[in-house]
Design a protein around this motif. Structure first.
Motif, PDB file in Angstrom:
ATOM      1  N   ARG A 166      -5.632   8.726   3.195  1.00 51.91           N
ATOM      2  CA  ARG A 166      -4.724   9.104   4.268  1.00 51.91           C
ATOM      3  C   ARG A 166      -5.223   8.494   5.585  1.00 51.91           C
ATOM      4  NH1 ARG A 166      -1.179  13.527   5.265  1.00 51.91           N
ATOM      5  NH2 ARG A 166      -1.675  14.294   3.157  1.00 51.91           N
ATOM      6  N   TYR A 167      -4.296   7.840   6.271  1.00 54.09           N
ATOM      7  CA  TYR A 167      -4.569   7.327   7.617  1.00 54.09           C
ATOM      8  C   TYR A 167      -3.745   8.186   8.580  1.00 54.09           C
ATOM      9  CZ  TYR A 167      -6.573   3.171   5.402  1.00 54.09           C
ATOM     10  OH  TYR A 167      -7.346   2.315   4.652  1.00 54.09           O
ATOM     11  N   ARG A 168      -4.393   8.586   9.705  1.00 52.45           N
ATOM     12  CA  ARG A 168      -3.709   9.464  10.663  1.00 52.45           C
ATOM     13  C   ARG A 168      -3.837   8.880  12.059  1.00 52.45           C
ATOM     14  NH1 ARG A 168      -4.861  15.638  10.052  1.00 52.45           N
ATOM     15  NH2 ARG A 168      -3.348  15.265   8.379  1.00 52.45           N
ATOM     16  N   THR A 169      -2.723   8.962  12.797  1.00 55.11           N
ATOM     17  CA  THR A 169      -2.717   8.492  14.177  1.00 55.11           C
ATOM     18  C   THR A 169      -1.598   9.228  14.908  1.00 55.11           C
ATOM     19  OG1 THR A 169      -2.630   6.544  15.614  1.00 55.11           O
ATOM     20  CG2 THR A 169      -1.150   6.573  13.721  1.00 55.11           C
ATOM     21  N   GLN A 170      -1.422   8.903  16.196  1.00 58.51           N
ATOM     22  CA  GLN A 170      -0.381   9.531  17.006  1.00 58.51           C
ATOM     23  C   GLN A 170       0.372   8.454  17.772  1.00 58.51           C
ATOM     24  OE1 GLN A 170      -2.333  12.424  19.492  1.00 58.51           O
ATOM     25  NE2 GLN A 170      -2.373  13.998  17.874  1.00 58.51           N
ATOM     26  N   PHE A 171       1.647   8.742  18.091  1.00 60.81           N
ATOM     27  CA  PHE A 171       2.432   7.834  18.930  1.00 60.81           C
ATOM     28  C   PHE A 171       3.236   8.687  19.905  1.00 60.81           C
ATOM     29  CE2 PHE A 171       5.154   8.892  15.381  1.00 60.81           C
ATOM     30  CZ  PHE A 171       6.405   9.085  15.947  1.00 60.81           C
ATOM     31  N   THR A 172       3.597   8.079  21.017  1.00 59.21           N
ATOM     32  CA  THR A 172       4.330   8.774  22.082  1.00 59.21           C
ATOM     33  C   THR A 172       5.788   8.383  22.023  1.00 59.21           C
ATOM     34  OG1 THR A 172       2.360   8.784  23.476  1.00 59.21           O
ATOM     35  CG2 THR A 172       4.482   9.188  24.569  1.00 59.21           C
TER      36      THR A 172
END
Length: 629
Positions: free
Chosen positions: A82-88
């Motif tokens: 699992r790869y996790r990140t955030q975007f606006t």
């Protein structure tokens, strides 16, 4: 002698070295160009939409920050990372989407815990070699203004390492162009290649059916159709289908080895059937274990076997090119160099030995090479047809020339025969003039020297000579075998002659006009017939005391015989009387029979108290030469 042979060997050796240098130099150049193409950048969205770095979460929950692209697999045999990140997210720019340019082997996309896309549920699931991108439109109900959590789940079974190249999140209008271009390259283009392989396979199959002894068409046809069937009917996402996929991959490359030998005109080696053995072992080994054993059998026996067989083809092509092969050998060899380079690249990529994005090119290169070889064979067939057409044109010209020469020869032969016929006709006419007109002239001379009473008047003899001359002239007229037309002038003269003696002429035609035409009727035949009829009429005038003489043209058919035309001269006089007992010595009857025999006709003379009947039965066909009497 030995010095000359040594010099020739040295020249031949230098030529082979030059060919080897040229061929190997060309293959090195082709390999460098192929490797340079691997590093060409692929279309990507604007960099401002890229999400980097990201957190990689292992199965145990350990989290690690990594920079994309991430080519390292964590320790262990986890099937999923699992790869996790955030975007606006900022509203107002239209629908948003998440774009993954490349991943191994399948990927699922979740936004704020909601799955919005999954490559593992489509037809392309499990196909690591297809380089498929993934774009997932984010539903508006899932998005939040401001920060949103994005999770990427990458799935791959050992021994294939997990891989994630990049993640983009932004307006779909900004991400879609890159996705469409990659789809054309890695989805549409392979489909076009597959369609071309099927079409070309069918074309080559038809050519092979017409030229069954040219085995290169047959082997390439089978290779094309095996590959097309593998792509069309077997699912890479099915563990049960994978052993058969590997088997067909090996069979396809083995058939291509056979094609290479046939293409170069070489005999198939005795060990060639062994090339099919790894393909048979893949499904057998898969029966001994589960899905993992199947994948290991596929990876260990599939690509290595294909690479080994490609090396065999490259070696025999190099030997053929160095030995003096044509441009087709160089083209074929360059295609095989591209295949070998792409297979090595893809194998190294699959084992995570190469840096950079993990893209696979061997499938497209192999399909393109098969199509190129098919086009090469089709071009060879077209060239052969052109040679055949050219040969046919030359043959047509030669046949026309031969026909013209033959016509000229026939014309010369016909002219010779015509000259011979005219000469023979001239001799016959001269004989007839000598027998008829010549005799009359001699008689006139003899009469002119007689001055005693009781002699025949000279004028009558001259008129007889004139009639004979007219008879010869009339007989020479070309009437195209029409007997009735040939007798027309004779009928007029006979009627006039009989009127002088107070005798009526009864002319009767009892036969069809078509029966009175003889294609082989010649002037000399008519002379004999007219003189025979003249003799019969003269005898009737002189000896019968008849009031009417009948000339009858009729058709008669006896039992068992074909119909024949008869010309009958009949008078109503007193008959032959005492002369009937010895007709050959009286009234020129012997001469009449002779003339009938010359024409192949039959003469019959009958006499009774009602008169004399002279019947001439004409033959079915007149002889070219006078028949013996």
């Amino acid at each position: 002698m030995s010095s000359s042979a040594g010099e020739q060997n040295r020249i031949h050796g230098r030529s082979r070295l030059a060919s080897a240098a040229l061929y190997l130099g060309l293959q090195m150049l082709v390999a460098l160009i192929a490797m340079a193409c691997f590093s060409l950048p692929l279309p990507a969205p604007p960099e401002k939409f890229a999400l980097n770095p990201v957190s990689r979460i292992a199965a145990g929950g350990a989290e690690q920050t990594v920079d994309l692209p991430d080519f390292s697999s964590p320790k262990g045999d986890e099937a999923e990372i699992r790869y996790r990140t955030q975007f606006t997210y900022s509203p107002g720019a239209g629908p948003w989407a998440v774009f993954l340019p490349r991943f191994l082997v399948d990927a699922a996309v979740l936004v704020n815990g909601n799955e919005i896309g999954n490559s593992g549920v489509g037809l392309s699931a499990g196909k690591a070699q297809l380089n498929l991108p993934l774009i997932a439109t984010i539903p508006s109900a899932v998005l939040k203004t401001g920060q949103n959590q994005l999770d990427i789940l990458v799935r791959a079974d050992p021994p294939i390492s997990k891989h994630l190249e990049a993640v983009y999140a932004g307006p779909e209008s900004e991400l879609r162009p890159a996705f469409n271009t990659r789809t054309k390259l890695f989805v549409v283009l392979p489909q076009i290649f597959s369609a071309w392989r099927v079409l070309l396979g069918l074309i080559l199959a038809m050519i092979w059916a017409s030229r069954p002894l040219e085995y290169d068409y047959g082997f390439l046809t089978l290779a094309l159709l095996v590959g097309a069937g593998r792509l069309a009917f077997l699912d890479y996402n099915s563990a049960a289908a994978l052993p058969y996929i590997g088997m067909l991959v090996v069979f396809e490359s083995a058939l291509f080895v056979s094609f290479a030998y046939a293409f170069l005109g070489r005999k198939q080696p005795g060990w060639q059937p062994l090339l099919f053995l790894p393909g048979v072992l893949i499904p057998l080994l898969s029966l001994a274990g589960g899905d993992t054993a199947t994948k290991f059998a596929f990876l260990l026996l599939g690509p290595p076997t294909v690479l080994f067989q490609a090396g065999i083809i490259a070696v025999i092509l190099a030997r053929a090119a160095i030995a003096g092969g044509g441009k087709e050998t160089y083209i074929f060899g360059s295609a095989m160099t591209i295949i070998i380079v792409t297979v090595l690249h893809d194998a190294a990529t699959l084992m995570n030995l190469l840096p950079g994005p993990k893209y696979y090119f061997s499938v497209q290169a192999y399909s393109a090479m098969l199509i190129a070889c098919g086009i090469l064979l089709a071009a060879r067939f077209v060239q052969a047809l052109r040679k055949i057409d050219g040969f046919a044109q030359q043959l047509i010209v030669k046949i026309a020339e031969a026909e013209e020469k033959l016509k000229q020869s026939f014309a010369r032969e016909e002219a010779r025969k015509r000259a011979e016929a005219l000469s023979a006709e001239r001799e016959r006419l001269m004989r007839d003039l000598h027998d008829g007109l010549g005799g009359q002239l001699v008689r006139i001379v003899a009469l002119s020297e007689q001055d005693h009473e009781g002699a025949v008047p000279t004028g009558e003899a001259a008129r007889a000579a004139l009639r004979d001359l007219r008879l010869v002239i009339d007989a020479m007229e070309d009437v195209e075998g029409d007997l009735l037309l040939a007798l027309a002038s004779w009928r007029e003269r006979t009627a006039q002659h009989l009127r002088v003696h107070g005798i009526a002429l009864d002319w009767q035609v009892r036969a069809k006009p078509s029966d009175l035409t003889f294609p082989d009727l010649r002037p000399w035949h008519m002379i004999q017939i007219m003189r025979l009829l003249d003799e019969a009429v003269t005898n009737a005038v002189r000896h019968s005391g008849a009031a009417t003489i009948s000339i009858i043209l009729r058709t008669e058919q006896k039992a068992g015989e074909r119909a024949r035309i008869h010309i009958t001269v009949r008078d109503d006089g007193r008959g032959l009387g005492e002369a009937q007992s010895n007709p050959p010595g009286k009234f020129g009857l012997a001469n009449m029979r002779k003339r009938a025999a010359l024409c192949g006709a039959t003469l019959t003379i009958e006499s009774d108290v009602y008169g004399v009947s002279v019947d001439l039965a004409l033959p079915e066909s007149f002889p070219n030469e006078p028949s013996p009497a």
